[in-house]
Design an enzyme around this catalytic site. Structure first.
Site, PDB file in Angstrom:
ATOM      1  N   ARG A  65     -10.731 -10.787 -48.917  1.00 34.56           N
ATOM      2  CA  ARG A  65     -11.703 -11.740 -49.483  1.00 34.56           C
ATOM      3  C   ARG A  65     -12.006 -12.870 -48.510  1.00 34.56           C
ATOM      4  O   ARG A  65     -12.929 -13.643 -48.732  1.00 34.56           O
ATOM      5  CB  ARG A  65     -11.163 -12.305 -50.811  1.00 34.56           C
ATOM      6  CG  ARG A  65     -11.223 -11.294 -51.933  1.00 34.56           C
ATOM      7  CD  ARG A  65     -10.475 -11.777 -53.158  1.00 34.56           C
ATOM      8  NE  ARG A  65     -11.124 -12.882 -53.839  1.00 34.56           N
ATOM      9  CZ  ARG A  65     -11.975 -12.754 -54.861  1.00 34.56           C
ATOM     10  NH1 ARG A  65     -12.298 -11.549 -55.303  1.00 34.56           N
ATOM     11  NH2 ARG A  65     -12.494 -13.814 -55.441  1.00 34.56           N
ATOM     12  N   ALA A  79      -6.230  -6.804 -33.075  1.00 34.81           N
ATOM     13  CA  ALA A  79      -5.630  -8.146 -32.934  1.00 34.81           C
ATOM     14  C   ALA A  79      -5.036  -8.520 -34.298  1.00 34.81           C
ATOM     15  O   ALA A  79      -5.361  -9.554 -34.881  1.00 34.81           O
ATOM     16  CB  ALA A  79      -6.642  -9.180 -32.446  1.00 34.81           C
ATOM     17  N   LEU A  80      -4.167  -7.643 -34.757  1.00 35.35           N
ATOM     18  CA  LEU A  80      -3.729  -7.697 -36.154  1.00 35.35           C
ATOM     19  C   LEU A  80      -2.825  -8.895 -36.430  1.00 35.35           C
ATOM     20  O   LEU A  80      -2.084  -9.347 -35.560  1.00 35.35           O
ATOM     21  CB  LEU A  80      -2.993  -6.395 -36.505  1.00 35.35           C
ATOM     22  CG  LEU A  80      -3.832  -5.127 -36.339  1.00 35.35           C
ATOM     23  CD1 LEU A  80      -3.010  -3.905 -36.740  1.00 35.35           C
ATOM     24  CD2 LEU A  80      -5.116  -5.193 -37.156  1.00 35.35           C
ATOM     25  N   ASP A 132     -13.429 -12.449 -45.811  1.00 36.83           N
ATOM     26  CA  ASP A 132     -14.816 -12.100 -45.465  1.00 36.83           C
ATOM     27  C   ASP A 132     -15.519 -11.714 -46.772  1.00 36.83           C
ATOM     28  O   ASP A 132     -15.841 -10.556 -47.003  1.00 36.83           O
ATOM     29  CB  ASP A 132     -14.823 -10.953 -44.454  1.00 36.83           C
ATOM     30  CG  ASP A 132     -14.092 -11.327 -43.185  1.00 36.83           C
ATOM     31  OD1 ASP A 132     -14.714 -11.888 -42.278  1.00 36.83           O
ATOM     32  OD2 ASP A 132     -12.870 -11.089 -43.107  1.00 36.83           O
ATOM     33  N   HIS A 185      -4.101  -8.702 -42.112  1.00 36.36           N
ATOM     34  CA  HIS A 185      -4.363  -7.256 -42.025  1.00 36.36           C
ATOM     35  C   HIS A 185      -3.183  -6.462 -42.613  1.00 36.36           C
ATOM     36  O   HIS A 185      -3.383  -5.471 -43.315  1.00 36.36           O
ATOM     37  CB  HIS A 185      -4.521  -6.825 -40.561  1.00 36.36           C
ATOM     38  CG  HIS A 185      -5.671  -7.448 -39.832  1.00 36.36           C
ATOM     39  ND1 HIS A 185      -5.505  -8.343 -38.804  1.00 36.36           N
ATOM     40  CD2 HIS A 185      -7.017  -7.291 -39.962  1.00 36.36           C
ATOM     41  CE1 HIS A 185      -6.688  -8.706 -38.325  1.00 36.36           C
ATOM     42  NE2 HIS A 185      -7.627  -8.092 -39.013  1.00 36.36           N
TER      43      HIS A 185
HETATM   44  P1  AMP Z   1     -11.275  -7.893 -38.964  1.00 39.17           P
HETATM   45  O1  AMP Z   1     -10.245  -7.233 -38.118  1.00 39.17           O
HETATM   46  O2  AMP Z   1     -11.374  -9.362 -38.751  1.00 39.17           O
HETATM   47  O3  AMP Z   1     -12.601  -7.180 -38.963  1.00 39.17           O
HETATM   48  O4  AMP Z   1     -10.742  -7.762 -40.460  1.00 39.17           O
HETATM   49  C1  AMP Z   1     -10.354  -6.531 -40.991  1.00 39.17           C
HETATM   50  C2  AMP Z   1     -10.062  -6.709 -42.462  1.00 39.17           C
HETATM   51  O5  AMP Z   1      -9.026  -7.683 -42.610  1.00 39.17           O
HETATM   52  C3  AMP Z   1     -11.256  -7.239 -43.248  1.00 39.17           C
HETATM   53  O6  AMP Z   1     -11.287  -6.597 -44.525  1.00 39.17           O
HETATM   54  C4  AMP Z   1     -10.956  -8.705 -43.381  1.00 39.17           C
HETATM   55  O7  AMP Z   1     -11.550  -9.307 -44.504  1.00 39.17           O
HETATM   56  C5  AMP Z   1      -9.444  -8.676 -43.520  1.00 39.17           C
HETATM   57  N1  AMP Z   1      -8.849  -9.972 -43.190  1.00 39.17           N
HETATM   58  C6  AMP Z   1      -9.048 -10.702 -42.057  1.00 39.17           C
HETATM   59  N2  AMP Z   1      -8.371 -11.880 -42.134  1.00 39.17           N
HETATM   60  C7  AMP Z   1      -7.754 -11.879 -43.348  1.00 39.17           C
HETATM   61  C8  AMP Z   1      -6.912 -12.819 -44.032  1.00 39.17           C
HETATM   62  N3  AMP Z   1      -6.572 -13.989 -43.494  1.00 39.17           N
HETATM   63  N4  AMP Z   1      -6.459 -12.491 -45.261  1.00 39.17           N
HETATM   64  C9  AMP Z   1      -6.799 -11.295 -45.837  1.00 39.17           C
HETATM   65  N5  AMP Z   1      -7.575 -10.373 -45.235  1.00 39.17           N
HETATM   66  C10 AMP Z   1      -8.050 -10.657 -44.013  1.00 39.17           C
END
Ligand code: AMP
Length: 297
Positions: A152, A35-36, A154, A40
């Site tokens: 960052r 769900a990029l 997370d 991402h």
């Molecule tokens: P997720 O798909 O939510 O597990 O996130 C995958 C990676 O994308 C993780 O390293 C998250 O910290 C990063 N990420 C998610 N949302 C953001 C954002 N708004 N800005 C920067 N990195 C993000």
């Protein structure tokens, strides 16, 4: 830009990574749950700068969800994700065809990072960081990247992965990138898709409260309570149900006590619900750029 190769099994992905490394390529890696969004894609861009070939994983990892969380309804759209990754310049996409690729039948191994998971989200999401550390360790073991890029957004997850990579001697450089926000300041998240218009308006109080704390810090405030109490008040007043809003040590993640004074860096971290959607956000005061809050009509 050509479409990235998609690997559906651990064996295919491992072979592709081995081949890339054998050809002399430095491999960059970005683990995601799909769900990029632009957050991402920023990580993919950054991975490109560190590496010759970039691999992205798309895997909604069951072990990091609690029993009453959104694993079943988490948004999944592989076709769209692959299109976005093609334009972002990813070379390899690991999208396991089945959970048993990553968790073989009979599996019983977990990776636990002892203390960093005790604070902030830890008590509210038991097992969550164990699930995250376990899946990232597995993905590092398959891909063998030189560099792995995390957001960052997370922040606690990033600190746990850094610790895990150091402790388990993974030969990988872990890079943490600033949070990408929408024009109105809301941190991009795959879960924002769940928000109604009204819930989204309420969620905007999060970046606003973080920005106000940053201003207070810039003006010299160092009392932990004076930094965090206005954040809690603003978020509660906006109708968000808080798990926590804490000011914490940015390296150990332990919250400051009631008469604590923060140093030259301090983490403000927030988790709360707008409607039924759990949102997290944070800012390291003294280090991160505060959210910009441009009004959008
Ligand atoms: P997720 O798909 O939510 O597990 O996130 C995958 C990676 O994308 C993780 O390293 C998250 O910290 C990063 N990420 C998610 N949302 C953001 C954002 N708004 N800005 C920067 N990195 C993000």
């Amino acid at each position: 830009m050509s479409a990235p190769a998609i690997q559906r099994t651990v064996e295919e992905f491992r072979d592709a990574c081995v081949a890339a490394r054998a050809a002399g390529a430095r491999l960059g890696f970005v683990p995601t749950m799909g769900a990029l969004h632009a957050g991402h894609l920023r990580l993919v861009e950054v991975a490109r700068r560190h590496a010759d070939r970039v691999a992205v994983s798309i895997f909604v990892n069951p072990t990091q969800f609690g029993p009453n969380e959104d694993f079943a309804r988490y948004p999944r759209n592989l076709e769209r994700d692959v299109e976005l990754l093609a334009s972002a310049g990813a070379d390899l996409v690991f999208a396991p065809a089945d959970v048993t690729e990553v968790y073989p039948p009979g599996e019983q191994t977990r990776v636990t990072v002892a203390k960093l998971g005790d604070h902030l989200c830890g008590p509210f999401r038991p097992q969550h960081f164990q699930g995250v550390a376990t899946v990232v360790a597995k993905l590092f073991a398959i891909a063998g990247p030189c560099t792995a890029v995390f957001g960052r957004k997370d922040y606690q997850q990033l600190k746990i992965i850094e610790r895990m990579a150091t402790d388990l001697l993974f030969p990988v450089k872990v890079v943490g990138e600033p949070t990408v926000r929408d024009a109105d300041g809301l941190a991009l998240s795959s879960r924002n898709a769940y928000l109604s218009a009204d819930e989204r308006v309420r969620a905007l109080e999060i970046p606003r409260a973080l920005a106000a704390a940053a201003t207070s810090f810039e003006n010299g405030e160092r009392r932990a309570q004076a930094l965090i109490v206005p954040v809690r008040t603003a978020l509660t007043r906006a109708g968000l149900r808080l798990d926590y809003a804490d000011v914490a040590d940015p390296d150990q993640l332990s919250p400051f006590g009631s008469d604590g004074l923060v140093g030259e860096r301090a983490l403000i971290a927030v988790a709360g619900f707008s409607g039924t959607t759990r949102l997290i956000d944070n800012l390291v005061l003294g280090e991160d750029v505060a959210p910009r809050l441009a009004k959008v009509s």
